[in-house]
Design an enzyme around this catalytic site. Structure first.
Site, PDB file in Angstrom:
ATOM      1  N   CYS A   1       0.834  -1.207   0.000  1.00  0.00           N
ATOM      2  CA  CYS A   1       0.000   0.000   0.000  1.00  0.00           C
ATOM      3  C   CYS A   1       0.865   1.251   0.000  1.00  0.00           C
ATOM      4  O   CYS A   1       1.693   1.448   0.898  1.00  0.00           O
ATOM      5  CB  CYS A   1      -0.933   0.023   1.210  1.00  0.00           C
ATOM      6  SG  CYS A   1      -1.936   1.526   1.301  1.00  0.00           S
TER       7      CYS A   1
ATOM      8  N   HIS B   1      -3.737   1.220   8.460  1.00  0.00           N
ATOM      9  CA  HIS B   1      -4.318   0.718   7.216  1.00  0.00           C
ATOM     10  C   HIS B   1      -5.645   0.005   7.440  1.00  0.00           C
ATOM     11  O   HIS B   1      -6.510  -0.010   6.556  1.00  0.00           O
ATOM     12  CB  HIS B   1      -3.328  -0.248   6.542  1.00  0.00           C
ATOM     13  CG  HIS B   1      -3.778  -0.772   5.222  1.00  0.00           C
ATOM     14  ND1 HIS B   1      -3.403  -0.200   4.019  1.00  0.00           N
ATOM     15  CD2 HIS B   1      -4.585  -1.831   4.903  1.00  0.00           C
ATOM     16  CE1 HIS B   1      -3.959  -0.866   3.022  1.00  0.00           C
ATOM     17  NE2 HIS B   1      -4.671  -1.861   3.527  1.00  0.00           N
TER      18      HIS B   1
ATOM     19  N   ASN C   1     -14.230   8.342  -1.233  1.00  0.00           N
ATOM     20  CA  ASN C   1     -14.837   7.138  -1.781  1.00  0.00           C
ATOM     21  C   ASN C   1     -14.441   5.979  -0.881  1.00  0.00           C
ATOM     22  O   ASN C   1     -13.249   5.775  -0.634  1.00  0.00           O
ATOM     23  CB  ASN C   1     -14.336   6.846  -3.201  1.00  0.00           C
ATOM     24  CG  ASN C   1     -14.658   7.969  -4.164  1.00  0.00           C
ATOM     25  OD1 ASN C   1     -15.702   8.579  -4.086  1.00  0.00           O
ATOM     26  ND2 ASN C   1     -13.738   8.241  -5.086  1.00  0.00           N
TER      27      ASN C   1
ATOM     28  N   HIS D   1      -6.615   1.774   1.924  1.00  0.00           N
ATOM     29  CA  HIS D   1      -6.210   2.581   3.074  1.00  0.00           C
ATOM     30  C   HIS D   1      -7.212   3.728   3.274  1.00  0.00           C
ATOM     31  O   HIS D   1      -7.651   4.349   2.308  1.00  0.00           O
ATOM     32  CB  HIS D   1      -4.817   3.157   2.828  1.00  0.00           C
ATOM     33  CG  HIS D   1      -4.174   3.749   4.042  1.00  0.00           C
ATOM     34  ND1 HIS D   1      -3.121   3.155   4.705  1.00  0.00           N
ATOM     35  CD2 HIS D   1      -4.441   4.890   4.736  1.00  0.00           C
ATOM     36  CE1 HIS D   1      -2.766   3.908   5.731  1.00  0.00           C
ATOM     37  NE2 HIS D   1      -3.565   4.955   5.768  1.00  0.00           N
TER      38      HIS D   1
ATOM     39  N   HIS E   1      -8.709   6.972   3.179  1.00  0.00           N
ATOM     40  CA  HIS E   1      -8.229   8.215   2.576  1.00  0.00           C
ATOM     41  C   HIS E   1      -9.346   8.893   1.806  1.00  0.00           C
ATOM     42  O   HIS E   1     -10.361   8.276   1.457  1.00  0.00           O
ATOM     43  CB  HIS E   1      -7.048   7.956   1.641  1.00  0.00           C
ATOM     44  CG  HIS E   1      -7.424   7.311   0.338  1.00  0.00           C
ATOM     45  ND1 HIS E   1      -7.807   5.979   0.227  1.00  0.00           N
ATOM     46  CD2 HIS E   1      -7.508   7.809  -0.932  1.00  0.00           C
ATOM     47  CE1 HIS E   1      -8.079   5.695  -1.022  1.00  0.00           C
ATOM     48  NE2 HIS E   1      -7.918   6.792  -1.753  1.00  0.00           N
TER      49      HIS E   1
ATOM     50  N   GLN F   1      -9.948  12.569  -1.038  1.00  0.00           N
ATOM     51  CA  GLN F   1      -9.282  13.344  -2.079  1.00  0.00           C
ATOM     52  C   GLN F   1      -9.806  14.771  -2.097  1.00  0.00           C
ATOM     53  O   GLN F   1     -10.876  15.061  -1.561  1.00  0.00           O
ATOM     54  CB  GLN F   1      -9.513  12.694  -3.448  1.00  0.00           C
ATOM     55  CG  GLN F   1      -8.952  11.280  -3.563  1.00  0.00           C
ATOM     56  CD  GLN F   1      -9.179  10.686  -4.940  1.00  0.00           C
ATOM     57  OE1 GLN F   1      -8.628  11.154  -5.929  1.00  0.00           O
ATOM     58  NE2 GLN F   1      -9.994   9.649  -5.012  1.00  0.00           N
TER      59      GLN F   1
END
Length: 370
Positions: A71, A145, A185, A196, A198, A200
């Site tokens: 990752c 993670h 998402n 992982h 996260h 954007q």
């Protein structure tokens, strides 16, 4: 309080650490041998439907669902080098290595450069195009993670919102950026390529057409009534109560009366503010708690099976109609029942007319756990 430090990755991209404690050593260097980033994206105008599309063929080579051991969003440790040079972190934001939109990598200061590409910009009515200028960033919520946003402590959620507000302010200062969209998402069903936790941030060189329509509606309502449309909606929803999922002192989360998705929640601050940077410290603290509550309601929908969702922050356009815009978050899932997805078929994809299989009132009751 959140503390920011910045560094530069091996290929020249910027990275920002957001820490909950001061004076954390963030001097670790990116020791990878990376080629310089190159983009070839364009924005193209559709005169029939009056909307922009982004064409970014270079993204076909982006990282796709690597094994956990590889990752790129994990910290760099145990001899493995990733996108984050530090061996641990709280929240990290960095420029996407495979961006849909990009500024020139050698550009200094808040102005835009033309990305590399072979197609010149055109200004013909039928074939109007321009370079895909903007910025795409990745937001890592935690170094762990194997967790999710819904499992973060409120203090970490608050750090994430501080980071999103800071990046919104910075990206809004770039010449040519017209809209900053922060989103997450979550889940393979959504199409997530990295598991992982996260999100954007996209800094667009235009206002997306959906938000163009929303700002036009807000302006018309304001001109006719001298008031905020979103303020009126959330006040009416609070009074009705049937579609309210969660409420705090400063925020309300409700299913929209005309929800498109089977399970969809709109999270709105009671105070009229245009964007995340405008939130007070108390509003950010309160947001951390109610946002986690909303995500946990989603995760309880289908018997504890983690719910795929998309969450996006609808902020004011950077340079217009900011006084009539009211900040809101939208969280929805494409799952309509256990093991069943809501597909965007002919009516939705072809005609943009949504057909919802779950009434908003029933959705709200189920989200509340009733």
């Amino acid at each position: 309080m959140t503390f920011r430090q910045s560094t530069t990755l091996a290929d020249g991209r910027e990275l920002f650490y957001y820490d909950e404690q001061p004076a954390v050593d963030r001097n670790a260097a990116d020791r990878r041998d990376l080629p310089a980033t190159a983009t070839s994206s364009q924005i193209r105008w559709n005169p029939l439907f009056r909307e922009w599309a982004i064409v970014a063929g270079h993204r076909q080579t982006r990282t796709y669902r690597p094994p956990t051991s590889d990752c790129p969003l994990d910290p760099s440790r145990d001899g493995r080098l990733t996108e984050i040079p530090a061996s641990d972190y709280d929240v990290v934001v960095f420029e996407n290595r495979f961006p849909s939109l990009a500024t020139g990598s050698n550009q200094q200061g808040p102005s835009l450069a033309t990305p590399a590409g072979d197609d010149p910009a055109t200004d013909e009515f039928l074939f109007r195009s321009a370079p895909g200028i903007g910025r795409c960033e990745v937001v890592c919520f935690t170094s762990d993670h194997d967790t999710s946003f819904a499992q973060l402590p409120p203090s970490r959620a608050r750090t994430v919102f501080d980071a999103l507000a800071d990046r919104t302010s910075e990206l809004s200062r770039i010449d040519g950026v017209e809209y900053v969209f922060c989103f997450e998402n979550r889940g393979e069903e959504i199409g997530v390529t990295l598991s992982h936790p996260h999100g954007q941030i996209y800094a667009y060189p235009f206002v997306p057409s959906r938000f163009e329509r929303a700002v036009d509606a807000a302006r018309v309502y304001h001109d006719e009534n001298g008031a905020c449309l979103q303020c009126a909606i959330v006040a009416a929803e609070r009074k009705a109560g049937t579609r309210v999922v969660a409420e705090s002192q400063l925020w309300t989360a409700h299913v929209p009366f005309s929800a498109r998705w089977p399970y969809e929640v709109r999270l709105v601050p009671h105070r009229h503010v245009p964007d995340l940077p405008s939130l007070s410290a108390d509003e950010r603290d309160d947001l951390a708690g109610i946002y986690l509550d909303v995500l946990q309601h989603f995760d309880r929908l289908f018997g504890g099976d983690p719910t795929p969702y998309i969450s996006g922050w609808q902020q004011a356009p950077v340079r217009r109609d900011r006084e009539v815009w009211h900040l809101a978050a939208e969280v929805f899932t494409i799952r309509r029942a256990p093991g069943k997805l809501k597909y965007l078929a002919g009516s939705e994809s072809g005609a943009a007319v949504w057909i919802n299989d779950v009434t908003p009132e029933v959705a709200a009751a189920r989200l509340r756990g009733e």
